[in-house]
Structures are given as C-alpha cells and as structure tokens.
Scaffold this motif. Structure first.
Motif, PDB file in Angstrom:
ATOM      1  N   SER A   1       0.810  -1.216   0.000  1.00  0.00           N
ATOM      2  CA  SER A   1       0.000   0.000   0.000  1.00  0.00           C
ATOM      3  C   SER A   1       0.843   1.266   0.000  1.00  0.00           C
ATOM      4  O   SER A   1       0.362   2.330  -0.387  1.00  0.00           O
ATOM      5  CB  SER A   1      -0.925   0.016   1.224  1.00  0.00           C
ATOM      6  OG  SER A   1      -0.161  -0.057   2.430  1.00  0.00           O
TER       7      SER A   1
ATOM      8  N   ARG B   1       1.412   4.745  -9.905  1.00  0.00           N
ATOM      9  CA  ARG B   1       0.298   5.048  -9.004  1.00  0.00           C
ATOM     10  C   ARG B   1       0.619   6.268  -8.150  1.00  0.00           C
ATOM     11  O   ARG B   1      -0.226   7.167  -7.983  1.00  0.00           O
ATOM     12  CB  ARG B   1       0.015   3.849  -8.102  1.00  0.00           C
ATOM     13  CG  ARG B   1      -1.075   4.096  -7.064  1.00  0.00           C
ATOM     14  CD  ARG B   1      -1.166   2.978  -6.062  1.00  0.00           C
ATOM     15  NE  ARG B   1       0.044   2.854  -5.245  1.00  0.00           N
ATOM     16  CZ  ARG B   1       0.233   1.925  -4.320  1.00  0.00           C
ATOM     17  NH1 ARG B   1      -0.714   1.008  -4.112  1.00  0.00           N
ATOM     18  NH2 ARG B   1       1.345   1.882  -3.619  1.00  0.00           N
ATOM     19  N   THR B   2       1.825   6.319  -7.608  1.00  0.00           N
ATOM     20  CA  THR B   2       2.222   7.450  -6.764  1.00  0.00           C
ATOM     21  C   THR B   2       2.212   8.745  -7.548  1.00  0.00           C
ATOM     22  O   THR B   2       1.734   9.781  -7.063  1.00  0.00           O
ATOM     23  CB  THR B   2       3.623   7.204  -6.181  1.00  0.00           C
ATOM     24  OG1 THR B   2       3.603   5.997  -5.407  1.00  0.00           O
ATOM     25  CG2 THR B   2       4.054   8.364  -5.297  1.00  0.00           C
TER      26      THR B   2
ATOM     27  N   LEU C   1       0.420   9.512 -10.154  1.00  0.00           N
ATOM     28  CA  LEU C   1      -0.925   9.902 -10.570  1.00  0.00           C
ATOM     29  C   LEU C   1      -1.826  10.287  -9.411  1.00  0.00           C
ATOM     30  O   LEU C   1      -2.769  11.072  -9.594  1.00  0.00           O
ATOM     31  CB  LEU C   1      -1.577   8.769 -11.368  1.00  0.00           C
ATOM     32  CG  LEU C   1      -0.928   8.403 -12.707  1.00  0.00           C
ATOM     33  CD1 LEU C   1      -1.652   7.236 -13.347  1.00  0.00           C
ATOM     34  CD2 LEU C   1      -0.911   9.601 -13.654  1.00  0.00           C
ATOM     35  N   THR C   2      -1.572   9.766  -8.219  1.00  0.00           N
ATOM     36  CA  THR C   2      -2.508   9.963  -7.106  1.00  0.00           C
ATOM     37  C   THR C   2      -1.913  10.722  -5.921  1.00  0.00           C
ATOM     38  O   THR C   2      -2.625  10.959  -4.952  1.00  0.00           O
ATOM     39  CB  THR C   2      -3.016   8.599  -6.598  1.00  0.00           C
ATOM     40  OG1 THR C   2      -1.917   7.832  -6.079  1.00  0.00           O
ATOM     41  CG2 THR C   2      -3.679   7.814  -7.728  1.00  0.00           C
ATOM     42  N   SER C   3      -0.642  11.088  -5.992  1.00  0.00           N
ATOM     43  CA  SER C   3      -0.015  11.746  -4.852  1.00  0.00           C
ATOM     44  C   SER C   3      -0.675  13.090  -4.546  1.00  0.00           C
ATOM     45  O   SER C   3      -0.944  13.890  -5.452  1.00  0.00           O
ATOM     46  CB  SER C   3       1.483  11.960  -5.128  1.00  0.00           C
ATOM     47  OG  SER C   3       2.082  12.687  -4.074  1.00  0.00           O
ATOM     48  N   GLU C   4      -0.940  13.317  -3.264  1.00  0.00           N
ATOM     49  CA  GLU C   4      -1.505  14.591  -2.824  1.00  0.00           C
ATOM     50  C   GLU C   4      -0.424  15.511  -2.250  1.00  0.00           C
ATOM     51  O   GLU C   4      -0.715  16.627  -1.829  1.00  0.00           O
ATOM     52  CB  GLU C   4      -2.578  14.343  -1.763  1.00  0.00           C
ATOM     53  CG  GLU C   4      -3.778  13.544  -2.280  1.00  0.00           C
ATOM     54  CD  GLU C   4      -4.821  13.310  -1.210  1.00  0.00           C
ATOM     55  OE1 GLU C   4      -4.570  13.725  -0.055  1.00  0.00           O
ATOM     56  OE2 GLU C   4      -5.875  12.729  -1.518  1.00  0.00           O
TER      57      GLU C   4
ATOM     58  N   LEU D   1       2.034  17.599  -6.521  1.00  0.00           N
ATOM     59  CA  LEU D   1       0.976  17.754  -7.510  1.00  0.00           C
ATOM     60  C   LEU D   1       1.562  18.037  -8.892  1.00  0.00           C
ATOM     61  O   LEU D   1       2.706  18.439  -9.035  1.00  0.00           O
ATOM     62  CB  LEU D   1       0.042  18.893  -7.093  1.00  0.00           C
ATOM     63  CG  LEU D   1      -0.631  18.749  -5.715  1.00  0.00           C
ATOM     64  CD1 LEU D   1      -1.482  19.964  -5.410  1.00  0.00           C
ATOM     65  CD2 LEU D   1      -1.470  17.477  -5.662  1.00  0.00           C
TER      66      LEU D   1
ATOM     67  N   GLU E   1       1.339  14.126 -13.156  1.00  0.00           N
ATOM     68  CA  GLU E   1       0.653  13.098 -13.922  1.00  0.00           C
ATOM     69  C   GLU E   1       1.458  12.683 -15.149  1.00  0.00           C
ATOM     70  O   GLU E   1       1.518  11.498 -15.494  1.00  0.00           O
ATOM     71  CB  GLU E   1      -0.734  13.593 -14.351  1.00  0.00           C
ATOM     72  CG  GLU E   1      -1.728  13.780 -13.218  1.00  0.00           C
ATOM     73  CD  GLU E   1      -1.551  15.118 -12.506  1.00  0.00           C
ATOM     74  OE1 GLU E   1      -0.664  15.897 -12.939  1.00  0.00           O
ATOM     75  OE2 GLU E   1      -2.283  15.375 -11.546  1.00  0.00           O
TER      76      GLU E   1
END
Length: 285
Positions: A229, A240-241, A243-246, A249, A252
């Motif tokens: 995870s 994944r990291t 594209l989805t990291s908060e 930013l 992508e």
C-alpha cells in the motif's frame, strides 16, 4: 467470375473492422497519448523533464525490481508450467483430465488483483490460516516477506504457472508421436530422443512462452497494489504514486513517462516473442 473474386477480395477485410476498431481505441490511442504527454508539462508545453526523471536512482531501482520480479516469476512459471503441461499432454486428447486441467488453468490464469492478494494474506499473511497452523507446529512464517519482492514472486507465480500450461500445451501437442517411433526404430534411446528431437523443437516455444510470462508479470498492477500500500518498489506502483499523490501535484505526465518506459520494455519482450514463435512455428507445422 474474375470481377466477383476481386470484389470478394476487397470486401474480405470488412470482418476485421470491429477488431481493428477495438485495437485502435484501447491500444493505439492510449499508447499514443502516453507517448505525446510524456514529453509535455502540466500546461501541455513540450519538455524533456518527464523523461529525464527516468534517470532518478529510485526510478532505476524500481525498473530493476520490476524486471527481476518479472524474470524470476516467469522462470518459475515456465519451468513448473511446462512440467504440468507435459503431464496433461501425455493423457488422452479428449480425456477428462485434460478438460479439467485446461478449465482450471483458464480460471487461475485470470485470477489476480485484489482477490488473489486477499487470498494469500488470509493464507500466509501474519495472521493467515496456514501461518497460525504452522506456528502451532513450531514453524514461524510470520513476517513482512509477503509484502515485499519475495512475496510478490510467490503470488505472481500463482497465475504464471497456469498461464504457461495454456500457452505451452499446443506446442507439446505439435510434437508428433511418429518422431519418437522413428528414433526408437533407429535404435535411439529416450534420452537421445529428448536431446536431439523434442528439446530442440520445443525450445523456441518454451522461450516464447517465457517472454510472454515476463511481459504478463511486468505489466501486472492490481495484485502488487493490494499487497504493497505504500512505496513504489516496482514501476506500476511508481506510476500510481505519480498519478494519485496529494503531496507532489502536477506529476501526472511523469507517470506517463514511467508508463512509456514500461511500454518500451514490453515492446522489446513482445518483439523477441514474435521472432521466437515464428521460428518455432516452422518446425511444428
């Protein structure tokens, strides 16, 4: 007559239109978008920054881990799957054993993702059924190994082996019994038949299946994402990291550059696969 044949020849490709449309929509278009956006920043301006990101040490390490994971699981799946396929091939072509084996392998080859990850967690995880049972017998399997590369090798092998059976079984069926009879008629032994006939004929098919298993494991994502995870130990998790990291930013397109790297690796594997399969097909016609 000639005119009708020419018309039929021109219209024969129409049946392939749905397939060509599927390939264009779900393969060529996404690949084209990945290639184009790998060389663009968040404002869609041309840049090489995303591609230069591939030289970062932890990205290189992720690619190395992905290649190692894919190679090891492919070798395990190819060897064990080839043995199982040989056992199935020795039976009757229309027998119950073959039908059951191919049906089970067809299901297990597609059994992946979160479901497969949960099955292994519930079986050999820290509080898994088999782990607790072995602890009662004095053997301790508990530990974080399932959530690291060794665990991924085990889990990936679960669907690699049945896939190898499905891919390699037609090659075994192509080995004609008359060839062995000819060797025996000439006084050859089983070892000589394997060394000089069966193994050389089956080697291209085996190598082709090995490359296919490598590409299959290299592109797998859902199972690894369910087991790991946090972190990006392999490239799909790095994507994944990105594209989805908060926290970081606007990265992508970095993820798309990583995907482009994966596309290149898989393209090389598939090119070698096609060459090996073409060579093997000449012998097994």
């Amino acid at each position: 007559m000639t005119s009708s044949r020419a018309t039929g020849s021109r219209l024969s490709w129409i049946g392939a239109v749905p397939f060509l449309g599927y390939v264009a929509l779900f393969l060529l278009l996404p690949t084209s978008l990945v290639v184009v956006q790998s060389f663009a920043d968040a404002q869609n301006r041309p840049t090489l920054a995303n591609v230069r990101f591939l030289a970062e040490p932890y990205v290189v390490s992720a690619f190395g881990n992905s290649i190692a994971l894919s190679a090891v699981s492919a070798v395990i799946g190819a060897v064990l799957g080839a043995v199982l396929a040989w056992v199935v091939a020795t039976g009757h072509p229309d027998g119950t054993l073959r039908r059951i084996a191919t049906a089970v392998c067809g299901v297990l080859a597609q059994f992946g993702g979160v479901t497969l990850a949960f099955a292994f967690i519930a079986t050999v995880g820290t509080q898994g059924l088999l782990t607790l049972l072995l602890q009662d017998l004095g053997l301790d399997l508990a530990g974080p190994w399932l959530y690291r590369l060794p665990g991924l090798v085990l889990v990936y092998s679960y669907f690699q082996i049945p896939l190898m059976v499905l891919v390699f079984l037609p090659a075994l069926d192509g080995v004609r019994p008359q060839w062995r009879e000819a060797v025996e008629t000439l006084g050859g032994s089983t070892w000589q038949y394997l060394r000089h006939v069966a193994v050389p004929l089956l080697t291209p098919a085996f190598l082709g299946a090995l490359l296919l298993l490598f590409a299959n494991a290299f592109a797998a994502y859902a199972t690894a994402a369910a087991l790991i995870s946090q972190g990006g130990v392999i490239v799909p998790l790095q994507i994944r990291t990105a594209l989805t990291s908060e926290v970081l930013l606007g990265r992508e397109n970095v993820g798309k550059a990583l995907a482009l790297g994966m596309v290149l690796v898989v393209a090389v594997a598939m090119y070698l696969y096609a060459r090996v399969q073409a060579r093997g097909a000449r012998w097994l016609r």
